[in-house]
Design a protein around this motif. Structure first.
Motif, mmCIF file in Angstrom:
data_model
loop_
_atom_site.group_PDB
_atom_site.id
_atom_site.type_symbol
_atom_site.label_atom_id
_atom_site.label_comp_id
_atom_site.label_asym_id
_atom_site.label_seq_id
_atom_site.Cartn_x
_atom_site.Cartn_y
_atom_site.Cartn_z
ATOM 1 N N MET A 1 -4.002 24.985 62.018
ATOM 2 C CA MET A 1 -4.188 24.787 63.558
ATOM 3 C C MET A 1 -5.302 25.772 63.889
ATOM 4 O O MET A 1 -5.558 26.738 63.651
ATOM 5 N N GLY A 2 -6.113 24.991 64.617
ATOM 6 C CA GLY A 2 -7.436 25.556 65.357
ATOM 7 C C GLY A 2 -7.582 25.480 66.875
ATOM 8 O O GLY A 2 -6.983 24.526 67.253
ATOM 9 N N ILE A 3 -8.346 26.350 67.284
ATOM 10 C CA ILE A 3 -8.335 26.088 68.867
ATOM 11 C C ILE A 3 -10.007 26.213 69.169
ATOM 12 O O ILE A 3 -10.762 27.310 68.697
ATOM 13 N N ASP A 4 -10.236 25.293 69.811
ATOM 14 C CA ASP A 4 -11.834 25.398 70.024
ATOM 15 C C ASP A 4 -11.912 25.086 71.755
ATOM 16 O O ASP A 4 -10.939 24.539 72.436
ATOM 17 N N VAL A 5 -12.761 25.924 72.079
ATOM 18 C CA VAL A 5 -13.084 25.768 73.690
ATOM 19 C C VAL A 5 -14.341 24.948 74.017
ATOM 20 O O VAL A 5 -15.237 25.220 73.047
ATOM 21 N N LYS A 6 -14.130 24.095 74.385
ATOM 22 C CA LYS A 6 -15.128 22.946 74.771
ATOM 23 C C LYS A 6 -15.240 23.044 76.139
ATOM 24 O O LYS A 6 -14.583 23.207 77.130
ATOM 25 N N LYS A 7 -16.846 22.684 76.708
ATOM 26 C CA LYS A 7 -17.197 22.698 77.963
ATOM 27 C C LYS A 7 -17.299 20.994 78.198
ATOM 28 O O LYS A 7 -18.015 20.331 77.200
ATOM 29 N N LEU A 8 -17.195 20.642 79.212
ATOM 30 C CA LEU A 8 -17.168 19.228 79.847
ATOM 31 C C LEU A 8 -18.746 19.118 80.022
ATOM 32 O O LEU A 8 -19.591 19.899 80.397
ATOM 33 N N ASP A 9 -19.195 17.867 79.552
ATOM 34 C CA ASP A 9 -20.692 17.606 79.862
ATOM 35 C C ASP A 9 -20.834 17.177 81.551
ATOM 36 O O ASP A 9 -19.749 17.280 82.115
ATOM 37 N N ARG A 10 -22.148 16.958 81.999
ATOM 38 C CA ARG A 10 -22.154 16.753 83.347
ATOM 39 C C ARG A 10 -21.435 15.299 83.771
ATOM 40 O O ARG A 10 -21.369 15.011 85.014
ATOM 41 N N HIS A 11 -21.218 14.800 82.715
ATOM 42 C CA HIS A 11 -20.380 13.283 83.029
ATOM 43 C C HIS A 11 -19.008 13.451 82.793
ATOM 44 O O HIS A 11 -18.363 12.464 82.874
ATOM 45 N N ARG A 13 -17.292 14.448 79.920
ATOM 46 C CA ARG A 13 -16.719 14.258 78.857
ATOM 47 C C ARG A 13 -16.772 15.518 77.855
ATOM 48 O O ARG A 13 -17.428 16.362 78.133
ATOM 49 N N ILE A 14 -16.063 15.519 76.948
ATOM 50 C CA ILE A 14 -15.997 16.346 75.688
ATOM 51 C C ILE A 14 -16.361 15.718 74.437
ATOM 52 O O ILE A 14 -15.989 14.418 74.309
ATOM 53 N N VAL A 15 -16.843 16.215 73.553
ATOM 54 C CA VAL A 15 -17.128 15.899 72.376
ATOM 55 C C VAL A 15 -15.915 15.906 71.199
ATOM 56 O O VAL A 15 -15.573 17.185 71.124
ATOM 57 N N ILE A 16 -15.767 15.024 70.501
ATOM 58 C CA ILE A 16 -14.713 15.351 69.562
ATOM 59 C C ILE A 16 -15.690 15.441 68.055
ATOM 60 O O ILE A 16 -16.294 14.541 67.845
ATOM 61 N N PRO A 17 -15.206 16.427 67.374
ATOM 62 C CA PRO A 17 -16.181 16.622 66.231
ATOM 63 C C PRO A 17 -16.180 15.620 65.175
ATOM 64 O O PRO A 17 -15.216 15.271 64.759
ATOM 65 N N LYS A 18 -17.213 15.556 64.620
ATOM 66 C CA LYS A 18 -17.431 14.318 63.481
ATOM 67 C C LYS A 18 -16.316 14.524 62.620
ATOM 68 O O LYS A 18 -15.843 13.761 62.054
ATOM 69 N N GLU A 19 -16.077 15.782 61.820
ATOM 70 C CA GLU A 19 -15.235 16.098 61.095
ATOM 71 C C GLU A 19 -13.888 15.428 61.331
ATOM 72 O O GLU A 19 -12.952 14.694 60.436
ATOM 73 N N TRP A 20 -13.376 15.741 62.671
ATOM 74 C CA TRP A 20 -12.137 15.127 63.083
ATOM 75 C C TRP A 20 -12.103 13.781 63.064
ATOM 76 O O TRP A 20 -11.315 13.227 62.580
#
Length: 72
Positions: A1-11, A13-20
């Motif tokens: 299991m990994g933990i990623d901290v993501k920031k929302l963009d100005r709209h 949204r969050i990005v789901i990584p390509k690998e996932w």
């Protein structure tokens, strides 16, 4: 299991990584709770949610499955 901290963009949204996305597909189930949001791959066993939804009447499994997977 990994933990990623993501920031929302100005709209918002969050990005789901390509690998996932390559591993799990590009459709997700988003569970929203009071204090958290959970993102799960759409593929897989949805039976773990069977006791977490309210139904007005019992229906055929395929009909209920389609409703659970319906994109809104």
């Amino acid at each position: 299991m990994g933990i990623d901290v993501k920031k929302l963009d100005r709209h918002g949204r969050i990005v789901i990584p390509k690998e996932w996305r390559e591993k799990h597909g590009d459709e997700v189930i988003v569970l929203v709770y009071d204090d958290k949001v959970e993102i799960l791959p759409r593929k897989g066993n949805i039976m773990k949610f069977s006791n977490s939804i309210e139904v007005e009447e019992l229906r055929e499994w395929e009909e209920m499955r389609e409703e659970l997977y319906e994109v809104r």
